[in-house]
Write a protein that holds these residues in place. Structure first.
Motif, short mmCIF file in Angstrom:
data_model
loop_
_atom_site.label_atom_id
_atom_site.label_comp_id
_atom_site.label_asym_id
_atom_site.label_seq_id
_atom_site.Cartn_x
_atom_site.Cartn_y
_atom_site.Cartn_z
N LEU A 177 -17.11 0.19 -4.69
CA LEU A 177 -18.28 0.54 -3.88
C LEU A 177 -19.01 1.72 -4.50
CD1 LEU A 177 -16.69 0.23 -0.33
CD2 LEU A 177 -18.30 -1.37 -1.39
N ALA A 178 -20.29 1.57 -4.72
CA ALA A 178 -21.10 2.67 -5.26
C ALA A 178 -21.37 3.68 -4.15
CB ALA A 178 -22.42 2.13 -5.80
N TYR A 179 -21.38 4.95 -4.52
CA TYR A 179 -21.65 5.99 -3.53
C TYR A 179 -22.26 7.22 -4.22
CZ TYR A 179 -17.48 8.49 -5.25
OH TYR A 179 -16.56 9.15 -6.04
N ARG A 180 -22.77 8.10 -3.40
CA ARG A 180 -23.25 9.38 -3.93
C ARG A 180 -22.68 10.51 -3.08
NH1 ARG A 180 -29.70 9.18 -2.18
NH2 ARG A 180 -29.39 9.67 0.04
N VAL A 181 -22.63 11.69 -3.69
CA VAL A 181 -22.12 12.88 -3.01
C VAL A 181 -23.26 13.84 -2.79
CG1 VAL A 181 -20.49 14.81 -3.12
CG2 VAL A 181 -19.86 12.59 -4.10
N SER A 182 -23.44 14.28 -1.55
CA SER A 182 -24.50 15.22 -1.21
C SER A 182 -23.90 16.50 -0.64
CB SER A 182 -25.46 14.62 -0.17
OG SER A 182 -26.17 13.53 -0.69
N LEU A 183 -24.41 17.64 -1.10
CA LEU A 183 -24.03 18.93 -0.54
C LEU A 183 -25.00 19.23 0.60
CD1 LEU A 183 -22.50 21.63 -0.51
CD2 LEU A 183 -24.00 22.42 -2.36
N LEU A 184 -24.47 19.39 1.81
CA LEU A 184 -25.34 19.58 2.96
C LEU A 184 -25.98 20.96 2.96
CD1 LEU A 184 -23.46 17.86 5.93
CD2 LEU A 184 -24.71 16.86 4.01
N SER B 22 -18.55 23.92 12.82
CA SER B 22 -17.34 24.64 12.40
C SER B 22 -17.25 24.84 10.89
CB SER B 22 -16.09 23.89 12.87
OG SER B 22 -16.06 23.79 14.27
N SER B 23 -18.07 24.13 10.14
CA SER B 23 -17.93 24.11 8.69
C SER B 23 -18.66 25.26 8.00
CB SER B 23 -18.44 22.78 8.13
OG SER B 23 -18.39 22.77 6.72
N SER B 24 -18.08 25.71 6.89
CA SER B 24 -18.74 26.68 6.03
C SER B 24 -19.42 25.98 4.86
CB SER B 24 -17.72 27.70 5.50
OG SER B 24 -18.34 28.63 4.64
N LYS B 25 -18.86 24.84 4.46
CA LYS B 25 -19.45 24.05 3.36
C LYS B 25 -19.02 22.61 3.52
CE LYS B 25 -19.92 23.93 -1.70
NZ LYS B 25 -19.58 24.62 -2.97
N THR B 26 -19.97 21.69 3.42
CA THR B 26 -19.68 20.27 3.62
C THR B 26 -20.35 19.41 2.56
OG1 THR B 26 -19.42 20.49 6.01
CG2 THR B 26 -19.94 18.30 5.19
N TYR B 27 -19.57 18.46 2.04
CA TYR B 27 -20.11 17.39 1.20
C TYR B 27 -20.06 16.10 2.01
CZ TYR B 27 -19.40 20.28 -3.03
OH TYR B 27 -19.44 21.25 -3.99
N ASP B 28 -21.12 15.32 1.95
CA ASP B 28 -21.13 13.98 2.51
C ASP B 28 -21.01 12.97 1.38
OD1 ASP B 28 -21.27 14.65 5.16
OD2 ASP B 28 -23.29 13.84 5.50
N LEU B 29 -20.15 11.97 1.56
CA LEU B 29 -20.12 10.83 0.66
C LEU B 29 -20.90 9.72 1.34
CD1 LEU B 29 -17.54 12.57 -0.12
CD2 LEU B 29 -16.65 10.45 -1.09
N GLU B 30 -21.85 9.13 0.63
CA GLU B 30 -22.73 8.12 1.19
C GLU B 30 -22.59 6.84 0.39
OE1 GLU B 30 -26.16 10.45 0.49
OE2 GLU B 30 -26.16 11.38 2.47
N CYS C 119 -16.63 15.83 4.06
CA CYS C 119 -15.51 16.67 3.64
C CYS C 119 -15.92 18.12 3.79
CB CYS C 119 -15.13 16.37 2.19
SG CYS C 119 -14.53 14.69 1.93
N SER C 120 -15.17 18.87 4.60
CA SER C 120 -15.59 20.22 4.97
C SER C 120 -14.51 21.26 4.74
CB SER C 120 -15.99 20.26 6.45
OG SER C 120 -17.07 19.39 6.72
N ASN C 121 -14.97 22.46 4.36
CA ASN C 121 -14.12 23.64 4.29
C ASN C 121 -14.52 24.53 5.47
OD1 ASN C 121 -12.66 25.93 3.74
ND2 ASN C 121 -13.48 26.24 1.68
N PHE C 122 -13.59 24.75 6.38
CA PHE C 122 -13.87 25.57 7.56
C PHE C 122 -13.50 27.03 7.34
CE2 PHE C 122 -12.64 21.28 8.99
CZ PHE C 122 -13.85 20.88 9.52
N LYS C 123 -12.93 27.33 6.16
CA LYS C 123 -12.39 28.67 5.88
C LYS C 123 -11.45 29.07 7.03
CE LYS C 123 -16.00 30.05 2.67
NZ LYS C 123 -17.01 31.07 2.30
N ASP C 124 -11.59 30.28 7.58
CA ASP C 124 -10.65 30.70 8.63
C ASP C 124 -11.20 30.48 10.04
OD1 ASP C 124 -12.57 32.67 8.81
OD2 ASP C 124 -11.20 34.34 8.54
N PHE C 125 -12.32 29.74 10.15
CA PHE C 125 -13.00 29.55 11.42
C PHE C 125 -12.11 28.85 12.45
CE2 PHE C 125 -16.04 27.42 14.28
CZ PHE C 125 -16.93 28.44 14.55
N GLN C 126 -11.53 27.72 12.06
CA GLN C 126 -10.64 27.00 12.98
C GLN C 126 -9.31 27.74 13.15
OE1 GLN C 126 -10.33 23.07 11.22
NE2 GLN C 126 -11.96 22.27 12.53
N ALA C 127 -8.82 28.32 12.06
CA ALA C 127 -7.52 29.02 12.12
C ALA C 127 -7.56 30.16 13.12
CB ALA C 127 -7.15 29.54 10.73
#
Length: 424
Positions: A314-321, A329-337, A352-360
């Protein structure tokens, strides 16, 4: 949840970060409560000191065979009452502070592009060639209904709109996708875990679904339990109120679950098919990592999610939001489309998200820092690995043939037991 020290130390920087998220938040109220809290703590400590001194004086008098004066006894009783009042007042202030902080989104990482909405997202790479069909592509709901593997009319009769019934080879294909995803991620070192679909309020609050997104959740009011919107919620809460050993990090989990969402803000969008249903299947990836490793772990998370799409062809692309499109809750998120031939467009299949220490911080998950000997908040990450229904749709649209049948991707054939789905 943000550390109030971060706001206290540079409120202008935090305010600017919120504005980049289209959030105008007045932190003066919060900082006013914070100052009041410090004052109350100081006053209470002084009262306790005076009470202790007077209690000691009473003790000395009694040991000497003397009775303390009525005035002294009255004063110590008055101090006790005032301390109790101050403690209640402090709890009230701290509750207001916590409620305020629970409503504040995460600070975007400096690498996140500043933007108003999804139009400002940045495509970072395209993987694979979109399917080129020699005939007019059909949408997945048309294909599925023609093949007798999707039945939206029955689902509507049973439950209402935005539900689907799978039939015959459709059931086998759905199970095959789930098993394939789980097996592939386990090869990458993720431990498989299955968790309850019903979670309590603390679990929903811990990952950021509450209080901000209460209208999106399905709630069992009599039991004060919520149907999970994603396996991220129960899996991340496994370590709530725990301290992990640094040597045990990173911890990586893969979990299949059904997911339940009201889709309250999507009126009129994707009303047909499998893209935006109230109930759907998903395989989720969750990580618990050291802070210094979290950005690298985010990149590997994106690669792991993309790997299964590549193996399916399946072809897809990655986008940085952009900041305006990044989740609460996210500090940085990539979407795969993933590419959908019927739509002739890329559609989100994983975040795909990095929440850093926000959720912790919200869940009080820490680790023992070997270097500092302190207990620090770790970082959490999660990503779809990936959405099963949308993968089902992508397979139907990208592997459709002119006669209406669908070729099963080679990677799934050992799970399905057949190579092609044809109309009965």
């Amino acid at each position: 949840m943000l550390d109030i020290k971060v706001i206290r130390d540079d409120v202008q920087k935090v305010t600017k970060a919120m504005q980049s998220r289209n959030q105008n938040i007045n932190f003066d109220i919060l900082l006013g409560w914070d100052d009041e809290r410090k004052t109350v703590i100081t006053q209470t400590e002084q009262m306790r000191l005076k009470r202790n001194q007077e209690s000691e004086e009473i003790g000395k008098l009694k040991r000497a065979g003397k009775e303390p004066s009525a005035e002294l006894l009255s004063e110590i009783n008055e101090l006790r009452d005032k301390i109790q009042q101050q403690e209640k007042h402090l709890l009230s202030i701290e509750s207001r502070i916590e409620d305020f902080l629970l409503s504040v989104p995460n600070i975007p990482d400096e690498s996140v592009p500043v933007g108003k909405d999804e139009k400002d997202n940045k495509v970072v790479r395209v993987v694979g060639e979109p399917a080129k069909l020699s005939f007019k592509a059909k949408h997945h709901w048309e294909i599925g209904e023609n093949l007798g593997i999707l039945d939206f009319e029955a689902a509507s009769k049973i439950s209402g709109s935005r539900f689907a019934v799978l039939k015959n080879e459709g059931c086998a294909l759905e199970r095959a996708i789930i098993s394939f995803f789980l097996d592939e991620h386990k090869k990458k070192g993720y431990g498989e875990i299955m968790t309850p679909y019903l979670v309590n309020r603390l679990s929903m609050r811990g990952t950021g679904q509450l209080p901000k997104f209460a209208e999106e959740a399905f709630k069992c009011a009599d039991d004060d339990l919520y149907l999970i919107p994603t396996a991220e919620v129960p899996v991340t809460n496994i370590y709530r109120e725990e301290v992990l050993e640094e040597s045990g990090l990173p911890k990586k989990y893969v979990s299949y679950s059904a997911c339940f969402r009201r889709e309250a803000g999507s009126y009129g969008k994707d009303t047909k098919g499998l893209i935006r249903n109230h109930q759907f299947n998903k395989v989720e990836l969750v990580k618990f990592v050291r802070p210094e490793d979290s950005m690298q772990e985010l990149e590997s998370l994106v690669a792991d999610a993309g790997n299964v799409l590549e193996k399916l062809g399946l072809a897809y692309r990655v986008s940085l939001l952009s900041t305006g499109d990044t989740g609460f809750s996210s500090s940085k998120t990539y979407d795969l489309e993933v590419w959908l031939a019927g739509d002739g467009a890329y559609r989100e299949i994983s975040s795909c998200s990095n929440f850093k220490d926000f959720q912790a911080r919200r869940m009080n998950i820490k680790y023992k820092n070997a270097a500092t000997k302190k207990r620090d908040f770790l970082h959490t990450l999660n990503g779809s690995g990936v959405a099963v229904g949308r993968t089902f749709a992508a397979i139907l649209e990208n592997f459709q043939t002119e006669d209406g049948s669908v070729v099963v991707p080679e990677a799934l054939r050992k799970y399905t037991g057949f190579d092609i789905i044809v109309k009965k």
